[in-house]
Write an enzyme that holds these catalytic residues in place. Structure first.
Site, PDB file in Angstrom:
ATOM      1  CG  ASP A 178     -50.676   6.158  22.062  1.00 22.66           C
ATOM      2  OD1 ASP A 178     -49.910   6.994  22.584  1.00 22.66           O
ATOM      3  OD2 ASP A 178     -50.307   5.020  21.725  1.00 22.66           O
ATOM      4  CD1 TRP A 214     -46.343   3.103  17.767  1.00 23.22           C
ATOM      5  CD2 TRP A 214     -46.423   1.776  19.574  1.00 23.22           C
ATOM      6  NE1 TRP A 214     -45.048   2.823  18.157  1.00 23.22           N
ATOM      7  CE2 TRP A 214     -45.071   2.021  19.246  1.00 23.22           C
ATOM      8  CE3 TRP A 214     -46.717   0.958  20.659  1.00 23.22           C
ATOM      9  CZ2 TRP A 214     -44.009   1.474  19.991  1.00 23.22           C
ATOM     10  CZ3 TRP A 214     -45.668   0.422  21.399  1.00 23.22           C
ATOM     11  CH2 TRP A 214     -44.335   0.679  21.071  1.00 23.22           C
ATOM     12  CE  LYS A 267     -41.633   6.274  21.644  1.00 22.30           C
ATOM     13  NZ  LYS A 267     -42.907   5.654  21.986  1.00 22.30           N
TER      14      LYS A 267
HETATM   15  C1  LIG Z   1     -43.563   4.363  22.206  1.00 18.33           C
HETATM   16  C2  LIG Z   1     -45.016   4.323  22.029  1.00 18.33           C
HETATM   17  C3  LIG Z   1     -45.851   3.584  22.886  1.00 18.33           C
HETATM   18  C4  LIG Z   1     -45.312   2.680  23.986  1.00 18.33           C
HETATM   19  O1  LIG Z   1     -44.849   3.378  25.036  1.00 18.33           O
HETATM   20  P1  LIG Z   1     -44.257   2.633  26.333  1.00 18.33           P
HETATM   21  O2  LIG Z   1     -44.023   3.792  27.227  1.00 18.33           O
HETATM   22  O3  LIG Z   1     -42.990   1.946  25.885  1.00 18.33           O
HETATM   23  O4  LIG Z   1     -45.245   1.685  26.832  1.00 18.33           O
HETATM   24  C5  LIG Z   1     -47.210   3.633  22.677  1.00 18.33           C
HETATM   25  N1  LIG Z   1     -47.737   4.375  21.701  1.00 18.33           N
HETATM   26  C6  LIG Z   1     -46.965   5.095  20.849  1.00 18.33           C
HETATM   27  C7  LIG Z   1     -47.613   5.896  19.789  1.00 18.33           C
HETATM   28  C8  LIG Z   1     -45.581   5.084  20.991  1.00 18.33           C
HETATM   29  O5  LIG Z   1     -44.827   5.799  20.150  1.00 18.33           O
END
Ligand SMILES: *Cc1c(COP(=O)(O)O)cnc(C)c1O
Length: 356
Positions: A168, A100, A192
């Protein structure tokens, strides 16, 4: 009984599913579905307002921090952040902690220069870099607080990096107490740990905006979303609604402090079990293990298949590791019960006793 260890979209509280499904048929006794009402109505506006307010409360945010619910997933933020914060001739500092983080780095390079100020690449992303030195001229420092695929998590935040701190938090948002006001931009895809797919949360300190020279398209400029109270265009109404219900659930449980205690219990039970069973191995450095996504392996491929088969038969979903790394991964997000972790640890113990 299903135990859902999916990495995302993933388990949500049962109460949230129940209320969301009721509202698809009849929202707040209006006789209308949540899916067929205007977003600029007295029916939906309070949903967006409450969702934003709950984030402010749960994170104890000050008045400089604005809460937005935007389209496009966390992946859109990978580019929207540098577009809003990084001038072409400037450097942004990034930490390279896995899949990521690397995706975020790739997008930032479209807008300016990237300096990697900490990398776990040489460790095959089984660690979190320590002692980050951020150039004082950097536009910001970006970290990925939880690497969902590698199974690592930052446990000491670089709060004193001296430049705006961007994070993030897609896979550990609202799972633990942090000094949220020390972050200048937090983003997270909802699917998530806080809702359904289709919306992402952005918390931004408004003082860092308006400093880039480039023209920013309307929909990608955070300032426009702030001015319009996160209703610049039609928001993903159902995803915002589900996030609001999940935030309400979290508040009723006692907020972030209470959920952190439960998450700690789950992670401790899981990792204590893992460490006690030589058949199973955890590749991640102990001090950098994620409390959300636990990655583990069995070195024998046949036993790996056999254990996955047992999980499947026992109603354990989402135990297979990410396709890029193999092995096993279980995600222990806020809505996953301690009971589910007990079930998998008992299976692991029984399996190890038989095969060990
Ligand atoms: C799942 C995830 C993403 C991507 O998210 P999307 O909503 O599919 O764009 C980005 N960063 C992390 C840490 C993730 O777990």
């Amino acid at each position: 009984m299903i135990h859902n260890f999916n990495a995302g979209p993933s388990v949500l509280p049962k109460e949230v599913f129940e209320e969301a499904s009721r509202s698809v048929l009849n929202f707040n006794n209006t006789g209308l579905s949540i899916l067929e009402i205007g977003h600029r109505t007295p029916l939906f506006e309070p949903v967006m307002a409450e969702a934003r307010l709950l984030v402010k409360e749960l994170m104890s945010l000050d008045n400089d921090h604005e809460v937005l619910f935007l389209h496009g997933g966390a992946t859109t933020q990978f580019m929207q952040i540098p577009m809003n914060l990084l001038n072409e001739n400037e450097v942004a500092a990034y930490t390279e902690t896995g899949t990521w983080a690397n995706k975020a780095i790739k997008e930032a390079k479209f807008f300016g220069h990237v300096e990697i100020v900490g990398s776990a690449k040489a460790d095959n992303y089984t660690t979190i870099p320590k002692e980050i030195v951020t150039p004082p001229t950097a536009a910001y420092l970006h970290i990925t607080t939880n690497e969902t695929i590698a199974g690592t998590q930052w446990h000491n935040m670089p709060y004193d990096c001296g430049v705006p701190l961007v994070a993030d938090m897609s896979s550990d948002i609202l799972s633990r107490q942090l000094e949220f006001n020390k972050f200048d931009l937090i983003y997270a895809g909802a699917q998530k740990n806080m809702g359904a797919a289709g919306v992402n949360l952005v918390v931004v300190n408004k003082n860092i905006l308006g400093k880039v020279k480039r023209a920013i398209p309307t929909i990608l400029d955070y300032r426009n979303h702030i001015a319009e109270k996160s209703m610049l265009n039609t928001p993903p109404v159902f995803a915002v609604y589900v996030a609001m219900l999940t935030l309400r659930w979290l508040k009723n449980k006692g907020g972030v402090a209470a959920i952190e205690k439960e998450n700690n219990k789950k992670a401790k039970l899981f990792y204590d079990t893992l460490d006690a069973l030589p058949l199973f191995k955890g590749p991640v450095a102990k001090e950098d293990r994620s409390k959300m996504n636990a990655v583990f392996i069995i070195e024998d491929d046949n036993l790996e298949k056999e254990f996955l088969e047992i999980c499947k038969n026992e109603g354990l979903v989402g135990v297979k590791g990410h396709r890029s790394v193999g092995g096993f991964r279980i995600s222990m997000y806020n809505a996953l019960s301690l009971e589910s972790v007990k079930v998998i640890t008992e299976l692991m113990k029984n399996f190890a006793n038989k095969k060990g």
